[in-house]
Scaffold this motif. Structure first.
Motif, PDB file in Angstrom:
ATOM      1  N   LEU A  63      53.316  43.642  33.811  1.00 22.93           N
ATOM      2  CA  LEU A  63      51.925  43.927  34.138  1.00 22.93           C
ATOM      3  C   LEU A  63      51.072  42.433  33.843  1.00 22.93           C
ATOM      4  N   GLU A  64      50.454  41.774  34.891  1.00 20.58           N
ATOM      5  CA  GLU A  64      49.899  40.230  34.832  1.00 20.58           C
ATOM      6  C   GLU A  64      48.690  40.559  34.364  1.00 20.58           C
ATOM      7  N   VAL A  65      48.449  40.186  32.866  1.00 22.98           N
ATOM      8  CA  VAL A  65      47.325  40.648  32.220  1.00 22.98           C
ATOM      9  C   VAL A  65      46.320  39.315  32.095  1.00 22.98           C
ATOM     10  N   ILE A  66      45.006  39.502  32.610  1.00 18.81           N
ATOM     11  CA  ILE A  66      44.168  38.047  32.362  1.00 18.81           C
ATOM     12  C   ILE A  66      43.272  38.700  31.274  1.00 18.81           C
ATOM     13  N   GLU A  67      42.964  38.018  30.175  1.00 17.15           N
ATOM     14  CA  GLU A  67      41.881  38.209  29.324  1.00 17.15           C
ATOM     15  C   GLU A  67      40.662  37.559  29.895  1.00 17.15           C
ATOM     16  N   GLY A  68      39.621  38.300  29.854  1.00 16.87           N
ATOM     17  CA  GLY A  68      38.335  37.922  30.260  1.00 16.87           C
ATOM     18  C   GLY A  68      37.445  38.879  30.530  1.00 16.87           C
ATOM     19  N   ASP A  69      36.250  38.798  30.904  1.00 16.36           N
ATOM     20  CA  ASP A  69      35.145  39.671  31.257  1.00 16.36           C
ATOM     21  C   ASP A  69      34.886  39.789  32.983  1.00 16.36           C
ATOM     22  N   ALA A  70      35.134  40.865  33.445  1.00 16.01           N
ATOM     23  CA  ALA A  70      35.207  41.361  34.789  1.00 16.01           C
ATOM     24  C   ALA A  70      33.978  40.747  35.428  1.00 16.01           C
ATOM     25  N   ARG A  71      32.858  40.410  34.774  1.00 15.10           N
ATOM     26  CA  ARG A  71      31.621  39.979  35.193  1.00 15.10           C
ATOM     27  C   ARG A  71      31.764  38.527  36.020  1.00 15.10           C
ATOM     28  N   HIS A  72      33.192  38.023  35.595  1.00 17.14           N
ATOM     29  CA  HIS A  72      33.464  36.821  35.918  1.00 17.14           C
ATOM     30  C   HIS A  72      34.690  36.722  36.745  1.00 17.14           C
ATOM     31  N   LEU A  73      34.877  37.910  37.544  1.00 15.56           N
ATOM     32  CA  LEU A  73      36.144  38.299  38.138  1.00 15.56           C
ATOM     33  C   LEU A  73      36.637  37.170  39.203  1.00 15.56           C
ATOM     34  N   VAL A  74      35.637  36.606  40.078  1.00 10.34           N
ATOM     35  CA  VAL A  74      36.096  35.702  40.977  1.00 10.34           C
ATOM     36  C   VAL A  74      36.654  34.428  40.417  1.00 10.34           C
ATOM     37  N   ALA A 126      41.558  31.376  38.690  1.00  8.55           N
ATOM     38  CA  ALA A 126      42.321  30.465  37.758  1.00  8.55           C
ATOM     39  C   ALA A 126      43.941  31.333  37.831  1.00  8.55           C
ATOM     40  N   ALA A 127      44.030  32.615  38.346  1.00  9.65           N
ATOM     41  CA  ALA A 127      45.444  32.916  38.402  1.00  9.65           C
ATOM     42  C   ALA A 127      46.015  32.907  39.670  1.00  9.65           C
ATOM     43  N   ASN A 128      45.265  31.811  40.601  1.00 11.51           N
ATOM     44  CA  ASN A 128      45.822  31.527  41.901  1.00 11.51           C
ATOM     45  C   ASN A 128      45.571  32.830  42.863  1.00 11.51           C
TER      46      ASN A 128
END
Length: 201
Positions: free
Chosen positions: A94-105, A110-112
Protein backbone atom coordinates in the motif's frame (compact mmCIF):
# COMPACT_ATOMS: atom_id res chain seq x y z
CA UNK A 1 -4.63 -12.49 8.48
CA UNK A 2 -2.96 -14.48 11.26
CA UNK A 3 -4.25 -14.35 14.83
CA UNK A 4 -1.09 -12.53 15.92
CA UNK A 5 -1.45 -9.95 13.14
CA UNK A 6 -5.13 -9.46 14.00
CA UNK A 7 -4.24 -8.91 17.65
CA UNK A 8 -1.63 -6.33 16.69
CA UNK A 9 -4.18 -4.54 14.51
CA UNK A 10 -6.71 -4.35 17.34
CA UNK A 11 -4.08 -3.21 19.82
CA UNK A 12 -2.83 -0.48 17.48
CA UNK A 13 -6.36 0.68 16.67
CA UNK A 14 -7.51 0.87 20.27
CA UNK A 15 -4.33 2.68 21.32
CA UNK A 16 -4.81 5.34 18.63
CA UNK A 17 -8.54 5.62 19.40
CA UNK A 18 -7.75 6.37 23.03
CA UNK A 19 -4.95 8.82 22.25
CA UNK A 20 -6.56 10.49 19.22
CA UNK A 21 -10.35 10.34 19.76
CA UNK A 22 -10.86 13.28 17.40
CA UNK A 23 -9.46 11.39 14.42
CA UNK A 24 -10.66 7.84 15.17
CA UNK A 25 -14.43 7.54 15.00
CA UNK A 26 -15.11 3.93 15.98
CA UNK A 27 -14.54 1.68 18.95
CA UNK A 28 -13.21 -1.23 16.86
CA UNK A 29 -11.66 -1.63 13.40
CA UNK A 30 -14.16 -1.93 10.55
CA UNK A 31 -15.30 -5.52 10.03
CA UNK A 32 -14.47 -7.72 7.04
CA UNK A 33 -18.16 -7.56 6.07
CA UNK A 34 -18.06 -3.79 5.67
CA UNK A 35 -14.74 -4.13 3.84
CA UNK A 36 -16.31 -6.50 1.33
CA UNK A 37 -19.32 -4.24 0.82
CA UNK A 38 -17.04 -1.26 0.19
CA UNK A 39 -14.78 -3.24 -2.14
CA UNK A 40 -17.72 -4.11 -4.40
CA UNK A 41 -17.78 -0.59 -5.83
CA UNK A 42 -14.10 -0.62 -6.83
CA UNK A 43 -13.38 -1.30 -10.52
CA UNK A 44 -12.48 -4.95 -11.04
CA UNK A 45 -11.11 -4.49 -14.56
CA UNK A 46 -8.52 -2.29 -16.23
CA UNK A 47 -5.84 -0.64 -14.11
CA UNK A 48 -7.71 1.76 -11.83
CA UNK A 49 -6.20 4.03 -9.22
CA UNK A 50 -7.91 3.70 -5.85
CA UNK A 51 -7.37 6.04 -2.91
CA UNK A 52 -8.23 5.40 0.73
CA UNK A 53 -8.75 8.36 3.05
CA UNK A 54 -8.05 7.76 6.73
CA UNK A 55 -7.29 4.03 6.41
CA UNK A 56 -6.39 3.70 10.09
CA UNK A 57 -4.98 0.20 10.58
CA UNK A 58 -6.00 -0.79 7.04
CA UNK A 59 -9.19 -2.72 7.87
CA UNK A 60 -10.53 -2.03 4.37
CA UNK A 61 -7.22 -2.28 2.53
CA UNK A 62 -7.01 -6.07 2.22
CA UNK A 63 -10.47 -6.44 0.66
CA UNK A 64 -9.69 -3.61 -1.76
CA UNK A 65 -6.41 -5.22 -2.73
CA UNK A 66 -8.15 -8.54 -3.44
CA UNK A 67 -10.63 -6.76 -5.71
CA UNK A 68 -8.13 -4.69 -7.68
CA UNK A 69 -6.73 -6.09 -10.95
CA UNK A 70 -2.97 -6.49 -11.44
CA UNK A 71 -1.30 -3.23 -12.37
CA UNK A 72 -3.70 -1.06 -10.37
CA UNK A 73 -2.53 1.71 -8.05
CA UNK A 74 -3.61 1.51 -4.40
CA UNK A 75 -2.90 4.66 -2.38
CA UNK A 76 -3.84 5.88 1.08
CA UNK A 77 -3.72 9.24 2.83
CA UNK A 78 -3.35 9.02 6.61
CA UNK A 79 -2.88 11.95 8.99
CA UNK A 80 -1.64 10.00 12.04
CA UNK A 81 2.15 9.37 11.86
CA UNK A 82 1.89 6.30 14.11
CA UNK A 83 -0.69 4.72 11.83
CA UNK A 84 1.43 5.58 8.80
CA UNK A 85 4.30 3.64 10.36
CA UNK A 86 1.99 0.74 11.17
CA UNK A 87 0.65 0.59 7.61
CA UNK A 88 4.13 0.78 6.11
CA UNK A 89 5.25 -2.16 8.24
CA UNK A 90 2.18 -4.37 7.80
CA UNK A 91 1.02 -3.49 4.28
CA UNK A 92 4.13 -2.73 2.21
CA UNK A 93 2.10 -3.04 -1.00
CA UNK A 94 0.00 0.00 0.00
CA UNK A 95 1.42 3.40 -1.01
CA UNK A 96 0.80 5.49 2.11
CA UNK A 97 0.96 9.27 1.97
CA UNK A 98 1.19 11.08 5.30
CA UNK A 99 -0.87 14.25 5.39
CA UNK A 100 -4.19 15.99 5.87
CA UNK A 101 -6.85 15.05 3.28
CA UNK A 102 -7.95 18.69 3.22
CA UNK A 103 -4.88 19.18 1.01
CA UNK A 104 -5.62 16.15 -1.14
CA UNK A 105 -4.87 17.76 -4.51
CA UNK A 106 -1.42 18.87 -3.31
CA UNK A 107 -0.67 15.52 -1.67
CA UNK A 108 -1.51 13.58 -4.83
CA UNK A 109 0.44 16.00 -7.01
CA UNK A 110 3.51 15.41 -4.81
CA UNK A 111 3.00 11.67 -5.44
CA UNK A 112 2.81 12.31 -9.21
CA UNK A 113 -0.95 11.67 -9.41
CA UNK A 114 -3.72 13.99 -10.51
CA UNK A 115 -6.87 11.86 -10.62
CA UNK A 116 -8.19 8.62 -9.17
CA UNK A 117 -10.99 6.26 -10.16
CA UNK A 118 -12.30 5.61 -6.66
CA UNK A 119 -12.01 7.24 -3.24
CA UNK A 120 -12.79 5.08 -0.22
CA UNK A 121 -13.19 7.00 3.02
CA UNK A 122 -12.88 5.81 6.61
CA UNK A 123 -12.74 9.37 7.93
CA UNK A 124 -15.08 9.90 10.92
CA UNK A 125 -17.10 12.57 9.12
CA UNK A 126 -19.59 13.25 11.87
CA UNK A 127 -16.79 14.29 14.23
CA UNK A 128 -15.91 17.13 11.85
CA UNK A 129 -17.66 20.51 11.61
CA UNK A 130 -19.62 21.17 8.42
CA UNK A 131 -17.02 23.53 6.93
CA UNK A 132 -14.31 20.85 7.20
CA UNK A 133 -16.64 18.25 5.70
CA UNK A 134 -17.28 20.52 2.71
CA UNK A 135 -13.58 21.29 2.29
CA UNK A 136 -12.67 17.61 2.31
CA UNK A 137 -15.42 16.62 -0.11
CA UNK A 138 -14.44 19.49 -2.40
CA UNK A 139 -10.93 18.07 -2.57
CA UNK A 140 -12.35 14.62 -3.29
CA UNK A 141 -14.47 15.97 -6.13
CA UNK A 142 -11.40 17.58 -7.69
CA UNK A 143 -9.40 14.35 -7.87
CA UNK A 144 -12.12 11.95 -9.06
CA UNK A 145 -12.27 11.02 -12.73
CA UNK A 146 -15.49 11.71 -14.64
CA UNK A 147 -16.74 8.17 -14.00
CA UNK A 148 -15.17 7.97 -10.54
CA UNK A 149 -16.92 6.84 -7.38
CA UNK A 150 -16.71 8.04 -3.78
CA UNK A 151 -17.63 5.60 -1.03
CA UNK A 152 -17.85 6.25 2.68
CA UNK A 153 -19.17 4.62 5.83
CA UNK A 154 -21.38 5.97 8.60
CA UNK A 155 -22.93 4.15 11.55
CA UNK A 156 -26.59 3.21 11.93
CA UNK A 157 -26.55 4.33 15.55
CA UNK A 158 -25.94 7.91 14.40
CA UNK A 159 -28.29 8.11 11.38
CA UNK A 160 -30.87 10.23 13.19
CA UNK A 161 -28.39 12.59 14.80
CA UNK A 162 -28.18 16.12 13.48
CA UNK A 163 -24.52 15.88 12.49
CA UNK A 164 -25.13 12.72 10.41
CA UNK A 165 -28.16 14.24 8.71
CA UNK A 166 -26.10 17.35 7.95
CA UNK A 167 -23.32 15.20 6.50
CA UNK A 168 -25.67 13.37 4.12
CA UNK A 169 -27.02 16.75 3.00
CA UNK A 170 -23.48 17.90 2.26
CA UNK A 171 -22.93 14.69 0.29
CA UNK A 172 -25.93 15.61 -1.86
CA UNK A 173 -24.61 19.14 -2.27
CA UNK A 174 -21.34 17.69 -3.56
CA UNK A 175 -22.54 14.76 -5.72
CA UNK A 176 -25.42 14.34 -8.15
CA UNK A 177 -25.93 10.72 -7.11
CA UNK A 178 -25.85 9.61 -3.47
CA UNK A 179 -26.97 6.03 -2.86
CA UNK A 180 -27.18 4.51 0.64
CA UNK A 181 -26.59 0.76 0.39
CA UNK A 182 -27.96 -1.96 2.62
CA UNK A 183 -26.97 -1.81 6.27
CA UNK A 184 -24.08 -4.06 7.28
CA UNK A 185 -25.26 -5.43 10.61
CA UNK A 186 -22.16 -7.57 11.24
CA UNK A 187 -20.10 -4.63 12.40
CA UNK A 188 -19.67 -2.81 15.73
CA UNK A 189 -21.58 -0.57 15.46
CA UNK A 190 -23.71 -1.58 12.40
CA UNK A 191 -22.62 0.40 9.35
CA UNK A 192 -24.24 2.14 6.39
CA UNK A 193 -22.24 2.41 3.17
CA UNK A 194 -22.83 5.39 0.84
CA UNK A 195 -21.87 5.34 -2.84
CA UNK A 196 -21.61 8.73 -4.55
CA UNK A 197 -20.99 9.65 -8.19
CA UNK A 198 -20.79 12.68 -10.50
CA UNK A 199 -19.39 15.57 -8.44
CA UNK A 200 -21.17 18.90 -8.88
CA UNK A 201 -18.24 21.02 -10.03
Amino acid sequence: MSKQAKLREYRTFVTRAVRQPGTVGAVLPTSEYVARAVAEVVPASGTPTVLELGPGTGALSGALRERLPAGSDHLAVEIDPELVRYLNSTKPWLEVIEGDARHLVELLAAANRTQVDAVISSIPWTLLPADQQRALLREVSKVLTKEGVFTTVTYVTTLWRANTIAFTEILRETFEEVLPRSTVWRNVPPARVYVCRRPRH
